[in-house]
Design a protein around this motif. Structure first.
Motif, PDB file in Angstrom:
ATOM      1  N   ILE A 265      50.164 -37.955  13.656  1.00 43.41           N
ATOM      2  CA  ILE A 265      51.600 -37.971  13.356  1.00 43.41           C
ATOM      3  C   ILE A 265      51.833 -38.359  11.897  1.00 43.41           C
ATOM      4  N   THR A 266      51.111 -39.350  11.413  1.00 48.39           N
ATOM      5  CA  THR A 266      51.264 -39.773  10.021  1.00 48.39           C
ATOM      6  C   THR A 266      50.883 -38.658   9.061  1.00 48.39           C
ATOM      7  N   THR A 267      49.807 -37.943   9.387  1.00 46.95           N
ATOM      8  CA  THR A 267      49.390 -36.833   8.526  1.00 46.95           C
ATOM      9  C   THR A 267      50.434 -35.738   8.501  1.00 46.95           C
ATOM     10  N   GLU A 268      51.019 -35.411   9.644  1.00 46.45           N
ATOM     11  CA  GLU A 268      52.051 -34.381   9.689  1.00 46.45           C
ATOM     12  C   GLU A 268      53.283 -34.790   8.884  1.00 46.45           C
ATOM     13  N   LEU A 269      53.677 -36.057   9.005  1.00 48.79           N
ATOM     14  CA  LEU A 269      54.825 -36.527   8.229  1.00 48.79           C
ATOM     15  C   LEU A 269      54.548 -36.449   6.735  1.00 48.79           C
ATOM     16  N   ILE A 270      53.345 -36.830   6.329  1.00 48.08           N
ATOM     17  CA  ILE A 270      52.995 -36.762   4.907  1.00 48.08           C
ATOM     18  C   ILE A 270      53.034 -35.322   4.415  1.00 48.08           C
ATOM     19  N   GLU A 271      52.527 -34.381   5.244  1.00 53.17           N
ATOM     20  CA  GLU A 271      52.535 -32.982   4.847  1.00 53.17           C
ATOM     21  C   GLU A 271      53.956 -32.444   4.723  1.00 53.17           C
ATOM     22  N   ILE A 272      54.803 -32.832   5.682  1.00 56.33           N
ATOM     23  CA  ILE A 272      56.196 -32.356   5.629  1.00 56.33           C
ATOM     24  C   ILE A 272      56.911 -32.909   4.401  1.00 56.33           C
ATOM     25  N   ILE A 273      56.725 -34.218   4.163  1.00 58.63           N
ATOM     26  CA  ILE A 273      57.394 -34.829   3.010  1.00 58.63           C
ATOM     27  C   ILE A 273      56.854 -34.245   1.707  1.00 58.63           C
ATOM     28  N   SER A 274      55.533 -34.044   1.672  1.00 58.40           N
ATOM     29  CA  SER A 274      54.930 -33.469   0.449  1.00 58.40           C
ATOM     30  C   SER A 274      55.442 -32.060   0.207  1.00 58.40           C
TER      31      SER A 274
ATOM     32  N   ALA B 298      58.336 -30.792   1.272  1.00 58.36           N
ATOM     33  CA  ALA B 298      59.760 -30.830   0.858  1.00 58.36           C
ATOM     34  C   ALA B 298      59.888 -31.277  -0.594  1.00 58.36           C
ATOM     35  N   SER B 299      59.026 -32.261  -0.989  1.00 58.15           N
ATOM     36  CA  SER B 299      59.079 -32.724  -2.377  1.00 58.15           C
ATOM     37  C   SER B 299      58.652 -31.625  -3.328  1.00 58.15           C
ATOM     38  N   ALA B 300      57.654 -30.845  -2.944  1.00 56.64           N
ATOM     39  CA  ALA B 300      57.209 -29.739  -3.792  1.00 56.64           C
ATOM     40  C   ALA B 300      58.281 -28.692  -3.947  1.00 56.64           C
ATOM     41  N   LEU B 301      58.999 -28.417  -2.852  1.00 51.72           N
ATOM     42  CA  LEU B 301      60.082 -27.438  -2.911  1.00 51.72           C
ATOM     43  C   LEU B 301      61.226 -27.924  -3.773  1.00 51.72           C
ATOM     44  N   GLU B 302      61.530 -29.228  -3.651  1.00 51.34           N
ATOM     45  CA  GLU B 302      62.612 -29.769  -4.471  1.00 51.34           C
ATOM     46  C   GLU B 302      62.234 -29.781  -5.944  1.00 51.34           C
ATOM     47  N   GLY B 303      60.898 -30.013  -6.220  1.00 51.06           N
ATOM     48  CA  GLY B 303      60.460 -30.037  -7.605  1.00 51.06           C
ATOM     49  C   GLY B 303      60.424 -28.637  -8.190  1.00 51.06           C
TER      50      GLY B 303
ATOM     51  N   PRO C  51      60.031 -21.206   3.272  1.00 45.09           N
ATOM     52  CA  PRO C  51      58.793 -21.996   3.221  1.00 45.09           C
ATOM     53  C   PRO C  51      58.772 -23.149   4.223  1.00 45.09           C
ATOM     54  N   ILE C  52      59.933 -23.799   4.436  1.00 44.55           N
ATOM     55  CA  ILE C  52      59.959 -24.913   5.393  1.00 44.55           C
ATOM     56  C   ILE C  52      59.689 -24.420   6.801  1.00 44.55           C
ATOM     57  N   ASN C  53      60.283 -23.290   7.177  1.00 45.68           N
ATOM     58  CA  ASN C  53      60.028 -22.721   8.508  1.00 45.68           C
ATOM     59  C   ASN C  53      58.573 -22.294   8.658  1.00 45.68           C
ATOM     60  N   ALA C  54      58.018 -21.750   7.574  1.00 38.96           N
ATOM     61  CA  ALA C  54      56.616 -21.347   7.631  1.00 38.96           C
ATOM     62  C   ALA C  54      55.704 -22.568   7.799  1.00 38.96           C
ATOM     63  N   LEU C  55      56.046 -23.677   7.086  1.00 39.41           N
ATOM     64  CA  LEU C  55      55.252 -24.894   7.215  1.00 39.41           C
ATOM     65  C   LEU C  55      55.355 -25.474   8.615  1.00 39.41           C
ATOM     66  N   ARG C  56      56.582 -25.482   9.180  1.00 37.01           N
ATOM     67  CA  ARG C  56      56.763 -26.019  10.523  1.00 37.01           C
ATOM     68  C   ARG C  56      56.025 -25.176  11.558  1.00 37.01           C
ATOM     69  N   SER C  57      56.100 -23.851  11.418  1.00 33.83           N
ATOM     70  CA  SER C  57      55.414 -22.978  12.367  1.00 33.83           C
ATOM     71  C   SER C  57      53.902 -23.126  12.261  1.00 33.83           C
ATOM     72  N   SER C  58      53.382 -23.357  11.061  1.00 33.20           N
ATOM     73  CA  SER C  58      51.942 -23.544  10.914  1.00 33.20           C
ATOM     74  C   SER C  58      51.494 -24.842  11.555  1.00 33.20           C
ATOM     75  N   LEU C  59      52.311 -25.909  11.432  1.00 34.97           N
ATOM     76  CA  LEU C  59      51.970 -27.182  12.053  1.00 34.97           C
ATOM     77  C   LEU C  59      52.006 -27.077  13.573  1.00 34.97           C
ATOM     78  N   ILE C  60      53.029 -26.365  14.094  1.00 37.02           N
ATOM     79  CA  ILE C  60      53.134 -26.219  15.548  1.00 37.02           C
ATOM     80  C   ILE C  60      51.969 -25.404  16.090  1.00 37.02           C
ATOM     81  N   SER C  61      51.638 -24.320  15.393  1.00 33.56           N
ATOM     82  CA  SER C  61      50.525 -23.496  15.860  1.00 33.56           C
ATOM     83  C   SER C  61      49.201 -24.249  15.789  1.00 33.56           C
TER      84      SER C  61
END
Length: 318
Positions: A302-311, A313-318, A17-27
Motif C-alpha cells: 500500500i505504501t509503495t502504491e501511494l508513493i507511485e501515485i503521489i510521484s 501526480a507530482s510529475a504531471l504537475e511539474g 496519464p492518471i487513468n493509465a497509471l491507475r489501470s496499470s496498478l489495478i492490473s
C-alpha cells in the motif's frame, strides 16, 4: 469558446496519464504475475493451510482424549489380573534360557510421539542380549508400526505379526484367543512382552514382562531358585504339578497380554494428546508469524502504491 476548448484539451491530457497509471496498478494487483500479488497470495495461502492443520490437530486431540477416558478404566482394572500371577510364579527377566520370544506391542497408527520407536529399541536390545550360538530368539509383533520397523532388518526372525488390534474395543476373550494363537505358533522357554505402561497423559514407562514356560519354572524350582509363592501351596486333586503349571502359565500369559495391550493403548492415546497439543500450539505460533508477515507485506504494498501515485501526480504537475 476557444478558452473552453483549450481547458478541455488540458483536462484530457491530465486525466489520461492518471487513468493509465491507475489501470496499470489495478492490473498489477489482479494479475497472477505481479510480484506484490505473489508475495501476499503465497502468505495468505500458507495462513489458510496452517489454520486448517490447526483445526485438524485440535480435533485429533479431542478424539484422543475421548478414547483415553474409555480405555483408561479398563487398563486400571486389568492390573489386578496379572499381579497375583507375578506373586505366585514370579517375574524373572534375567532367566537364562535357550528359546526366547520377544512379543513387541505397538500401535497401528502414528502421530503419537516416540512410544513405538521406544518399544522397537527395547525389543532389539532384548534380541541381542538373548542371542548366542546355543540360543534362539524370535519376534512376535502386535501393531503395524513395530512391524514396519522390524521388517527392515529382522524379517527372517519374525514368526508372527498381527495388526488392527484396536479396530474394535478389546476384551479379555479376544486377547485370550490371540494369546492362544501365539502359544500354538511358537516354541518358547521365555516370553518377553514389551509394552508401554501408562502413568499419566505426559508419562509412560517402557516395561518388559517375562512369562516362563512350565518346564523352566520346574527347573528353576528344583535348582533352588525361588520364583514365587507356588511352593507354599499344596496341590490337591488328580492333576499333577506339571499340568497345573501348564494351565497357570497359559493363563498368566493371557492376563499379562490383556493388561499390556490396554496399557499400551492408554500410552498411545496419551502420547497422541500431547503430540497434537504441541502441534496445535506450534501452528498457532506459526500463524502469528505469518499474520505479521502478511500485514507487513500488505502495508509495504500500500505504501509503495501511494508513493507511485503521489510521484506520478507530482510529475504531471511539474
Amino acid at each position: 469558446m476557444a478558452m473552453a476548448a483549450a481547458l478541455r484539451r488540458e483536462g484530457r491530457r491530465l486525466t489520461q496519464p492518471i487513468n493509465a497509471l491507475r489501470s496499470s496498478l489495478i492490473s498489477q494487483d489482479q494479475s497472477p504475475h505481479g510480484a506484490r500479488f505473489i508475495s501476499t497470495q503465497v502468505v495468505r495461502n500458507r495462513m489458510k493451510s496452517v489454520r486448517n492443520i490447526q483445526k485438524i490437530t485440535k480435533a485429533m486431540k479431542m478424539v484422543a482424549a475421548s478414547k483415553l477416558r474409555a480405555v483408561q478404566t479398563r487398563a486400571e482394572n486389568s492390573r489386578g489380573l496379572w499381579q497375583p500371577f507375578t506373586a505366585l510364579l514370579g517375574d524373572n527377566p534375567s532367566a537364562d534360557v535357550k528359546k526366547n520370544v520377544v512379543v513387541t506391542i505397538s500401535s497401528d497408527k502414528g502421530l503419537c510421539g516416540g512410544i513405538n520407536s521406544t518399544s522397537v529399541k527395547i525389543s532389539r536390545v532384548l534380541y541381542k542380549l538373548n542371542s548366542g550360538p546355543d540360543k534362539e530368539t524370535k519376534y512376535v509383533i502386535l501393531g503395524e508400526k513395530a512391524k514396519a520397523q522390524l521388517l527392515r532388518d529382522s524379517r527372517k526372525h519374525i514368526v508372527l505379526s498381527l495388526t488392527e488390534l484396536q479396530k474394535n474395543p478389546l476384551n479379555y476373550t479376544q486377547v485370550s484367543v490371540l494369546a492362544d494363537d501365539i502359544l500354538k505358533n511358537v516354541e518358547y522357554d521365555a516370553l518377553r512382552i514389551v509394552f508401554n505402561k501408562f502413568h499419566s497423559v505426559v508419562q509412560f514407562l517402557p516395561t518388559v514382562s517375562t512369562v516362563l514356560s512350565p518346564e523352566v519354572i520346574e527347573r528353576e524350582a528344583e535348582s533352588g531358585g525361588k520364583l514365587g509363592e507356588l511352593d507354599s501351596y499344596e496341590i490337591e486333586g488328580g492333576e499333577t504339578k506339571a499340568e497345573i503349571l501348564q494351565n497357570l502359565a497359559e493363563f498368566q500369559f493371557s492376563c499379562v497380554m490383556y493388561n499390556a495391550v490396554l496399557e499400551n493403548a492408554c500410552s498411545e492415546q496419551g502420547a497422541r494428546m500431547s503430540a497434537m497439543d504441541s502441534s496445535s500450539r506450534n501452528a498457532g505460533d506459526m500463524l502469528d508469524r505469518l499474520t505479521l508477515t502478511y500485514n507487513r507485506t500488505r502495508q509495504a504494498s500500500i505504501t509503495t502504491e501511494l508513493i507511485e501515485i503521489i510521484s506520478g501526480a507530482s510529475a504531471l504537475e511539474g
